[in-house]
Design a protein around this motif. Structure first.
Motif, PDB file in Angstrom:
ATOM      1  N   ILE A  55       0.624  -1.262   0.018  1.00  0.00           N
ATOM      2  CA  ILE A  55       0.063  -0.011  -0.126  1.00  0.00           C
ATOM      3  C   ILE A  55       0.850   1.289   0.161  1.00  0.00           C
ATOM      4  O   ILE A  55       0.638   2.187  -0.713  1.00  0.00           O
ATOM      5  N   GLN A  56       2.275   1.077   0.750  1.00  0.00           N
ATOM      6  CA  GLN A  56       2.709   2.393   0.624  1.00  0.00           C
ATOM      7  C   GLN A  56       3.769   2.536  -0.529  1.00  0.00           C
ATOM      8  O   GLN A  56       3.828   3.769  -1.000  1.00  0.00           O
ATOM      9  N   GLN A  57       4.198   1.355  -0.971  1.00  0.00           N
ATOM     10  CA  GLN A  57       4.644   1.764  -2.424  1.00  0.00           C
ATOM     11  C   GLN A  57       3.714   2.149  -3.420  1.00  0.00           C
ATOM     12  O   GLN A  57       4.110   3.119  -4.356  1.00  0.00           O
ATOM     13  N   ILE A  58       2.379   1.779  -3.632  1.00  0.00           N
ATOM     14  CA  ILE A  58       1.275   2.190  -4.390  1.00  0.00           C
ATOM     15  C   ILE A  58       1.268   3.562  -4.080  1.00  0.00           C
ATOM     16  O   ILE A  58       1.202   4.646  -5.057  1.00  0.00           O
ATOM     17  N   GLY A  59       1.079   3.806  -2.977  1.00  0.00           N
ATOM     18  CA  GLY A  59       0.719   5.522  -2.604  1.00  0.00           C
ATOM     19  C   GLY A  59       1.925   6.405  -3.025  1.00  0.00           C
ATOM     20  O   GLY A  59       1.775   7.413  -3.390  1.00  0.00           O
ATOM     21  N   ASP A  60       3.116   5.854  -2.714  1.00  0.00           N
ATOM     22  CA  ASP A  60       4.430   6.744  -3.026  1.00  0.00           C
ATOM     23  C   ASP A  60       4.405   6.985  -4.429  1.00  0.00           C
ATOM     24  O   ASP A  60       4.539   8.206  -4.949  1.00  0.00           O
ATOM     25  N   ARG A  61       4.073   5.941  -5.270  1.00  0.00           N
ATOM     26  CA  ARG A  61       4.151   6.072  -6.766  1.00  0.00           C
ATOM     27  C   ARG A  61       2.963   7.196  -7.191  1.00  0.00           C
ATOM     28  O   ARG A  61       3.232   7.786  -8.138  1.00  0.00           O
ATOM     29  N   ALA A  62       1.793   6.814  -6.679  1.00  0.00           N
ATOM     30  CA  ALA A  62       0.753   7.501  -7.095  1.00  0.00           C
ATOM     31  C   ALA A  62       1.099   9.158  -6.811  1.00  0.00           C
ATOM     32  O   ALA A  62       0.606  10.115  -7.553  1.00  0.00           O
ATOM     33  N   ILE A  63       1.808   9.576  -5.623  1.00  0.00           N
ATOM     34  CA  ILE A  63       1.952  10.718  -5.302  1.00  0.00           C
ATOM     35  C   ILE A  63       3.109  11.243  -6.428  1.00  0.00           C
ATOM     36  O   ILE A  63       3.076  12.594  -6.740  1.00  0.00           O
ATOM     37  N   GLN A  64       4.174  10.602  -6.612  1.00  0.00           N
ATOM     38  CA  GLN A  64       5.128  10.968  -7.542  1.00  0.00           C
ATOM     39  C   GLN A  64       4.577  11.345  -8.854  1.00  0.00           C
ATOM     40  O   GLN A  64       5.139  12.191  -9.711  1.00  0.00           O
ATOM     41  N   LEU A  65       3.368  10.366  -9.439  1.00  0.00           N
ATOM     42  CA  LEU A  65       2.911  10.727 -10.569  1.00  0.00           C
ATOM     43  C   LEU A  65       2.326  12.158 -10.502  1.00  0.00           C
ATOM     44  O   LEU A  65       2.371  12.831 -11.279  1.00  0.00           O
ATOM     45  N   TYR A  66       1.390  12.241  -9.442  1.00  0.00           N
ATOM     46  CA  TYR A  66       0.729  13.373  -9.400  1.00  0.00           C
ATOM     47  C   TYR A  66       1.542  14.851  -9.161  1.00  0.00           C
ATOM     48  O   TYR A  66       1.249  15.768  -9.849  1.00  0.00           O
ATOM     49  N   ASN A  67       2.620  14.712  -8.632  1.00  0.00           N
ATOM     50  CA  ASN A  67       3.446  15.773  -8.400  1.00  0.00           C
ATOM     51  C   ASN A  67       4.423  16.159  -9.772  1.00  0.00           C
ATOM     52  O   ASN A  67       4.972  17.201  -9.833  1.00  0.00           O
ATOM     53  N   ASP A  68       4.421  15.193 -10.593  1.00  0.00           N
ATOM     54  CA  ASP A  68       5.249  15.218 -11.747  1.00  0.00           C
ATOM     55  C   ASP A  68       4.497  16.188 -12.744  1.00  0.00           C
ATOM     56  O   ASP A  68       3.426  15.941 -13.273  1.00  0.00           O
ATOM     57  N   LYS A  69       4.928  17.458 -12.942  1.00  0.00           N
ATOM     58  CA  LYS A  69       3.964  18.521 -13.943  1.00  0.00           C
ATOM     59  C   LYS A  69       4.080  18.275 -15.258  1.00  0.00           C
ATOM     60  O   LYS A  69       3.379  18.851 -16.065  1.00  0.00           O
ATOM     61  N   SER A  70       4.856  17.284 -15.691  1.00  0.00           N
ATOM     62  CA  SER A  70       4.823  16.940 -17.022  1.00  0.00           C
ATOM     63  C   SER A  70       3.450  16.133 -17.199  1.00  0.00           C
ATOM     64  O   SER A  70       3.093  15.824 -18.442  1.00  0.00           O
ATOM     65  N   LEU A 287      -4.676   7.502 -10.650  1.00  0.00           N
ATOM     66  CA  LEU A 287      -3.301   7.385 -10.146  1.00  0.00           C
ATOM     67  C   LEU A 287      -3.083   6.101  -9.563  1.00  0.00           C
ATOM     68  O   LEU A 287      -1.747   5.578  -9.922  1.00  0.00           O
ATOM     69  N   ILE A 288      -3.932   5.772  -8.935  1.00  0.00           N
ATOM     70  CA  ILE A 288      -3.441   4.476  -8.087  1.00  0.00           C
ATOM     71  C   ILE A 288      -3.799   2.921  -9.379  1.00  0.00           C
ATOM     72  O   ILE A 288      -2.679   2.210  -9.011  1.00  0.00           O
ATOM     73  N   GLU A 289      -4.377   3.200  -9.993  1.00  0.00           N
ATOM     74  CA  GLU A 289      -4.119   2.069 -10.935  1.00  0.00           C
ATOM     75  C   GLU A 289      -3.065   2.194 -11.970  1.00  0.00           C
ATOM     76  O   GLU A 289      -2.363   1.215 -12.120  1.00  0.00           O
ATOM     77  N   ARG A 290      -2.559   3.451 -12.129  1.00  0.00           N
ATOM     78  CA  ARG A 290      -1.405   3.505 -12.890  1.00  0.00           C
ATOM     79  C   ARG A 290      -0.128   3.009 -11.776  1.00  0.00           C
ATOM     80  O   ARG A 290       0.749   2.323 -12.575  1.00  0.00           O
TER      81      ARG A 290
END
Length: 295
Positions: A55-70, A287-290
């Motif tokens: 769950i932590q891994q998924i959450g961390d990656r989702a947050i990274q994706l969201y924060n990526d302004k590209s 985000l979570i699916e990705r």
């Protein structure tokens, strides 16, 4: 953005007018919308994962994706929030204390001005375009991909389907009547670029709307609405929807007579933020699916 994606999902309300209004539409799309609140809770619900480390891994990656302004996720959120920012507020504190009760709408009439059909149509068509653009941003495709968006509507589910259901019911059927699609198309055909430039939502969203200038953007708005009209007409017909059926379901917590449906539309516009609420849920879901696919 002032809040992180997990804060946005954690802070979603569980019991306010927006939530009550959307739950009143369950009869239209039974069981489709679950008011998922809480980022970790959403991860568990979307993935079925219970292992805390995963769950932590998924959450961390989702947050990274969201924060990526590209990526387009933050722009999609801005679109969802911008759409609702023009509804205004109507005694939010007072109304919050009445959630779960029947709110006598007549007591608020002196604070409400129903929109004319022209203004209502412009807002409805802009919400359709906003949904299209946000869809493109989330999926990383060009913002003028009308065909891709229309094809995707048939696969809409969950919070995304509920958002379109609310758009059809709250911004189409109730204010404009059972033939709202035909009425809106008639109004759109008579608009000129100056009509758009007088609209606050258009001014805010214009930088995101394809077309190059107000005249071109008006053409894009008309094309977008016309392209989704088949889906909206089929949606209404297949479910036997009428303004009265929607209003009757809303009677669970709002008292309003049939001859005051235009006031009901204004009330919902001013006192709910269904677009932002379900938009945040859509973003979290995607985000979570990705993230799951990438970890």
């Amino acid at each position: 953005m002032s809040k992180t994606i997990f804060q946005l999902v954690d802070d979603l309300p569980t019991n306010n007018l927006t939530v009550h209004s959307l739950r009143a539409l369950d009869f239209v799309v039974p069981g489709q919308w679950n008011n998922l609140v809480g980022f970790e809770n959403t991860i568990k619900s979307v993935t079925g994962v219970t292992d805390q480390a995963v769950i932590q891994q998924i959450g961390d990656r989702a947050i990274q994706l969201y924060n990526d302004k590209s990526q387009g996720y933050q722009r999609a959120l801005w679109i969802y929030q911008t759409v609702d920012s023009f509804g205004g507020t109507l005694g939010a504190a007072a109304l919050a204390n009445k959630v779960g009760e029947k709110i006598g709408l007549l007591g608020f009439l002196n604070k409400i001005t129903p929109r004319a059909d022209k203004a209502q149509t412009i807002d409805l068509s802009l919400k359709v375009v906003a949904e299209l653009i946000a869809f493109c941003q989330i999926n990383g495709i060009p913002g003028d991909s009308i065909g891709d968006f229309v094809n995707s509507l048939g696969n809409y589910s969950g919070e995304s389907l509920m958002r379109m259901t609310a758009l059809v019911c709250f911004d189409g059927l109730i204010p404009l009547g059972p033939n709202f699609v035909m009425k809106a198309q008639s109004v759109i055909s008579g608009l000129n670029p100056g009509d758009l430039q007088e609209n606050g939502m258009f001014k805010k969203l214009s930088s995101m709307i394809p077309g190059g200038n107000p005249a071109g953007q008006l053409g894009f708005i008309g094309q977008s609405f016309a392209s989704t009209s088949g889906w909206m007409n089929n949606f209404v017909a297949s479910r036997g929807l009428t303004p009265q059926k929607v209003a009757n379901s809303l009677q669970q917590f709002i008292e309003v007579s049939d001859d005051k449906l235009d006031y009901l539309a204004a009330f919902l516009d001013m006192s709910t933020n269904y677009y932002e609420h379900t938009g945040i849920q859509t973003l979290a879901h995607r985000l979570i699916e990705r993230a799951v696919a990438e970890i």
